[in-house]
Design a protein around this motif. Structure first.
Motif, PDB file in Angstrom:
ATOM      1  N   GLN A  74      -3.995 -33.966   9.335  1.00  0.00           N
ATOM      2  CA  GLN A  74      -5.313 -34.077   8.738  1.00  0.00           C
ATOM      3  C   GLN A  74      -5.293 -33.424   7.360  1.00  0.00           C
ATOM      4  OE1 GLN A  74      -8.088 -32.386  11.478  1.00  0.00           O
ATOM      5  NE2 GLN A  74      -7.362 -33.619  13.175  1.00  0.00           N
ATOM      6  N   HIS A  75      -6.387 -33.544   6.636  1.00  0.00           N
ATOM      7  CA  HIS A  75      -6.503 -32.822   5.383  1.00  0.00           C
ATOM      8  C   HIS A  75      -7.730 -31.929   5.451  1.00  0.00           C
ATOM      9  CE1 HIS A  75      -8.514 -36.731   4.666  1.00  0.00           C
ATOM     10  NE2 HIS A  75      -9.407 -36.019   4.023  1.00  0.00           N
ATOM     11  N   MET A  76      -7.708 -30.864   4.668  1.00  0.00           N
ATOM     12  CA  MET A  76      -8.788 -29.889   4.666  1.00  0.00           C
ATOM     13  C   MET A  76      -9.781 -30.258   3.571  1.00  0.00           C
ATOM     14  SD  MET A  76      -8.468 -25.741   4.428  1.00  0.00           S
ATOM     15  CE  MET A  76      -8.191 -25.575   2.672  1.00  0.00           C
ATOM     16  N   VAL A  89     -13.438 -29.397  -2.197  1.00  0.00           N
ATOM     17  CA  VAL A  89     -12.074 -28.909  -2.401  1.00  0.00           C
ATOM     18  C   VAL A  89     -11.251 -29.638  -1.352  1.00  0.00           C
ATOM     19  CG1 VAL A  89     -10.498 -26.940  -2.349  1.00  0.00           C
ATOM     20  CG2 VAL A  89     -12.858 -26.619  -3.138  1.00  0.00           C
ATOM     21  N   LYS A  90     -10.338 -30.497  -1.799  1.00  0.00           N
ATOM     22  CA  LYS A  90      -9.503 -31.277  -0.880  1.00  0.00           C
ATOM     23  C   LYS A  90      -8.071 -30.762  -0.943  1.00  0.00           C
ATOM     24  CE  LYS A  90     -10.458 -35.758  -0.642  1.00  0.00           C
ATOM     25  NZ  LYS A  90     -10.623 -37.166  -1.075  1.00  0.00           N
ATOM     26  N   VAL A  91      -7.501 -30.515   0.227  1.00  0.00           N
ATOM     27  CA  VAL A  91      -6.100 -30.111   0.343  1.00  0.00           C
ATOM     28  C   VAL A  91      -5.468 -31.055   1.345  1.00  0.00           C
ATOM     29  CG1 VAL A  91      -4.492 -28.247   0.929  1.00  0.00           C
ATOM     30  CG2 VAL A  91      -6.740 -27.685  -0.059  1.00  0.00           C
ATOM     31  N   GLN A  92      -4.405 -31.732   0.928  1.00  0.00           N
ATOM     32  CA  GLN A  92      -3.749 -32.694   1.815  1.00  0.00           C
ATOM     33  C   GLN A  92      -2.286 -32.808   1.459  1.00  0.00           C
ATOM     34  OE1 GLN A  92      -6.357 -35.917   0.688  1.00  0.00           O
ATOM     35  NE2 GLN A  92      -4.656 -37.023  -0.262  1.00  0.00           N
ATOM     36  N   PRO A  93      -1.466 -33.323   2.386  1.00  0.00           N
ATOM     37  CA  PRO A  93      -0.053 -33.544   2.053  1.00  0.00           C
ATOM     38  C   PRO A  93       0.058 -34.451   0.827  1.00  0.00           C
ATOM     39  CG  PRO A  93      -0.397 -33.775   4.405  1.00  0.00           C
ATOM     40  CD  PRO A  93      -1.764 -33.683   3.776  1.00  0.00           C
ATOM     41  N   ALA A  94       0.975 -34.157  -0.053  1.00  0.00           N
ATOM     42  CA  ALA A  94       1.124 -34.913  -1.296  1.00  0.00           C
ATOM     43  C   ALA A  94       1.388 -36.390  -1.048  1.00  0.00           C
ATOM     44  CB  ALA A  94       2.234 -34.313  -2.154  1.00  0.00           C
ATOM     45  N   GLU A  95       2.063 -36.737   0.020  1.00  0.00           N
ATOM     46  CA  GLU A  95       2.366 -38.147   0.277  1.00  0.00           C
ATOM     47  C   GLU A  95       1.141 -38.954   0.665  1.00  0.00           C
ATOM     48  OE1 GLU A  95       3.436 -35.784   3.992  1.00  0.00           O
ATOM     49  OE2 GLU A  95       3.904 -35.627   1.876  1.00  0.00           O
ATOM     50  N   GLN A  96      -0.013 -38.279   0.902  1.00  0.00           N
ATOM     51  CA  GLN A  96      -1.236 -38.987   1.245  1.00  0.00           C
ATOM     52  C   GLN A  96      -2.178 -39.091   0.053  1.00  0.00           C
ATOM     53  OE1 GLN A  96      -3.141 -37.131   4.575  1.00  0.00           O
ATOM     54  NE2 GLN A  96      -1.507 -37.638   5.984  1.00  0.00           N
ATOM     55  N   GLU A  97      -1.696 -38.914  -1.162  1.00  0.00           N
ATOM     56  CA  GLU A  97      -2.554 -38.885  -2.339  1.00  0.00           C
ATOM     57  C   GLU A  97      -3.455 -40.090  -2.442  1.00  0.00           C
ATOM     58  OE1 GLU A  97      -0.938 -37.809  -6.128  1.00  0.00           O
ATOM     59  OE2 GLU A  97       0.459 -36.463  -5.204  1.00  0.00           O
ATOM     60  N   GLY A  98      -3.000 -41.251  -2.096  1.00  0.00           N
ATOM     61  CA  GLY A  98      -3.820 -42.446  -2.222  1.00  0.00           C
ATOM     62  C   GLY A  98      -4.719 -42.701  -1.029  1.00  0.00           C
ATOM     63  N   ALA A  99      -4.602 -41.877  -0.002  1.00  0.00           N
ATOM     64  CA  ALA A  99      -5.390 -42.098   1.224  1.00  0.00           C
ATOM     65  C   ALA A  99      -6.829 -41.675   1.065  1.00  0.00           C
ATOM     66  CB  ALA A  99      -4.741 -41.342   2.384  1.00  0.00           C
TER      67      ALA A  99
END
Length: 99
Positions: A74-76, A89-99
């Motif tokens: 998930q992302h925060m 404030v969004k924090v997520q794995p870099a590979e999900q940038e377009g999600a």
């Protein structure tokens, strides 16, 4: 930060303050949270929102909470209001940038 070890297994993360900063990628979760807090500090927030965001980004359990959220796929998202407009404030794995 709190001296916690960086999040093993999380990998690079992307952070963004929607409507305020462009997305940025960091190799370490600790650096991403610190950069997010640095950006938040410059905003004209009320003390309640500022204190809540400080706790969520730099508090004793901040890194652990974020890394567990990311490990679960998930992302925060931390939502706050600035001048009546919601921002996140969004924090997520870099590979999900377009999600």
């Amino acid at each position: 930060m709190t001296g916690e070890q960086d999040a093993p297994g999380v990998g690079p993360v992307m952070v963004e303050l929607t409507g305020i900063t462009a997305p940025a990628t960091f190799a370490r979760l600790a650096d991403a949270l610190a950069a997010s807090w640095q950006s938040v500090q410059a905003l004209p927030l009320g003390s309640l929102e500022r204190n809540w965001l400080r706790e969520m980004l730099t508090g004793p359990g901040a890194q652990h909470c974020a890394q567990e959220t990311l490990r679960q796929g998930q992302h925060m998202e931390l939502v706050f209001t600035l001048a009546g407009v919601p921002h996140t404030v969004k924090v997520q794995p870099a590979e999900q940038e377009g999600a």
